[in-house]
Write an enzyme that holds these catalytic residues in place. Structure first.
Site, PDB file in Angstrom:
ATOM      1  N   HIS A 143       0.831  -1.212   0.000  1.00 47.59           N
ATOM      2  CA  HIS A 143       0.000   0.000   0.000  1.00 47.59           C
ATOM      3  C   HIS A 143       0.861   1.256   0.000  1.00 47.59           C
ATOM      4  CE1 HIS A 143      -3.468  -2.461   2.017  1.00 47.59           C
ATOM      5  NE2 HIS A 143      -3.159  -2.885   0.804  1.00 47.59           N
ATOM      6  N   HIS A 190      -0.448 -10.993  -5.053  1.00 50.15           N
ATOM      7  CA  HIS A 190       0.941 -10.618  -4.788  1.00 50.15           C
ATOM      8  C   HIS A 190       1.935 -11.601  -5.414  1.00 50.15           C
ATOM      9  CE1 HIS A 190      -0.683  -7.622  -2.149  1.00 50.15           C
ATOM     10  NE2 HIS A 190      -1.212  -8.514  -1.346  1.00 50.15           N
ATOM     11  N   ASP A 249      -3.211  -2.660  -5.031  1.00 52.13           N
ATOM     12  CA  ASP A 249      -2.167  -3.623  -4.671  1.00 52.13           C
ATOM     13  C   ASP A 249      -1.196  -3.847  -5.826  1.00 52.13           C
ATOM     14  OD1 ASP A 249      -2.902  -4.147  -2.052  1.00 52.13           O
ATOM     15  OD2 ASP A 249      -3.928  -6.020  -2.507  1.00 52.13           O
TER      16      ASP A 249
END
Length: 311
Positions: free
Chosen positions: A78, A268, A245
């Site tokens: 973030h 991720h 993200d």
């Protein structure tokens, strides 16, 4: 010349880690040209520095985690996203625990912190990574398939699709497209919060995650509905947070990307694998600078003028 940027002055904030639940102090400090973004674990003796890098990512369970010499700094995405959105090239990020504070679950608190610090242009050319050939990563088959792709584009845009088979998520748009030549990061992306499901909480806490999660820093859902009394900030907040993200994950490549990013149920891990795949193919990208603003991508110039005009 399109110049590198750092922050004008030191700023601090405190919060708790989403996964660790630990109180943490965060300090942003100016850094010299070509330093990059460097996280520093100031609670360790000696202090451990983690230059933001795709190759330094050692864990991607629910967050992007930088690892060095057995030490970690977790949930960097973030803050990395806010740095990317405001065009910060060089900054030291001092942290007093192993996790970046979650704040309200979005990047908006970090945007505010950067705005408090102000921007300082530096007398060195800004470097970009320009994608020259498509690069793609795929995982799974059939309805389990996930993929992410980078393609050439004279700017930076993202196109993301999610699929959670949950009534609260399915009731919103599951696809979003953001082109920063036309859309404001501060207004249209930064406020999108992370989200999770009550039925997953005990499992996550059992493996040491989500210990600091609450309705104050995440959108939380039971089997049917959103539990937050204030509802959603955007009609498509779920997929916009995935874009937030991705911006942070992709900025771990070390420089702003000039590329189109498309993703289907990515996260991720896949975002990091995509960067590593790009770096494995030197013919697929080049590092460029722009000696005049006229030579730079017009969309990038519009983005920077827009975001800092909002301070």
């Amino acid at each position: 010349m399109l110049k590198q940027r750092t922050v004008k002055q030191l700023v601090r904030t405190t919060g708790v880690g989403l996964h660790s639940g630990t109180k943490v102090e965060l300090t942003l400090r100016p850094a010299a040209p070509d330093t990059g973004i460097v996280f520093r674990r100031v609670d360790l003796d000696p202090i451990v520095e983690f230059p933001a890098s795709a190759t330094a990512v050692g864990d991607t369970r629910m967050a992007s985690v930088l690892v060095k010499d057995g030490a970690r700094v977790s949930t960097v995405e973030h803050l990395m996203s806010a740095c990317a959105g405001l065009g910060i090239d060089n900054v030291y990020i001092d942290v007093s625990a192993e996790e970046i504070p979650i704040m309200d679950g979005s990047a908006s608190s970090f945007v505010f912190l950067l705005q408090q610090a102000g921007v300082q242009e530096q007398p060195v050319a800004k470097k970009f990574i320009r994608v020259l050939q498509p690069v793609e990563i795929r995982d799974g088959v059939g309805d389990k398939e996930k993929w992410a792709r980078l393609s050439p584009y004279n700017g930076f845009k993202l196109d993301f699709f999610i699929e959670f088979n949950h009534p609260a998520v399915d009731g919103t748009s599951q696809r979003a497209q953001v082109d920063f030549g036309d859309v404001s990061y501060v207004h249209d992306v930064a406020r999108a919060r992370t989200f999770g499901f009550m039925q997953d909480v005990e499992m996550l806490r059992g493996i040491g995650l989500a210990r600091g999660g609450s309705l104050e820093n995440a959108i939380v859902m039971d089997e049917y509905r959103i539990l937050n009394s204030d509802g959603l900030r955007y009609d498509d907040e779920f997929v916009r947070h995935k874009i937030l993200d991705a911006i942070g994950d992709l900025y771990l490549v070390g420089h702003p990307l000039l590329a189109s990013y498309e993703a289907h149920k990515s996260g991720h891990a896949l975002n990091n694998q995509l960067l590593l795949e790009l770096l494995k193919h030197p013919e697929a990208y080049e590092i460029v600078s722009f000696e005049t603003n006229e030579a730079a991508p017009p969309s990038y110039l519009r983005q920077m003028a827009r975001e800092w005009a909002l301070t």
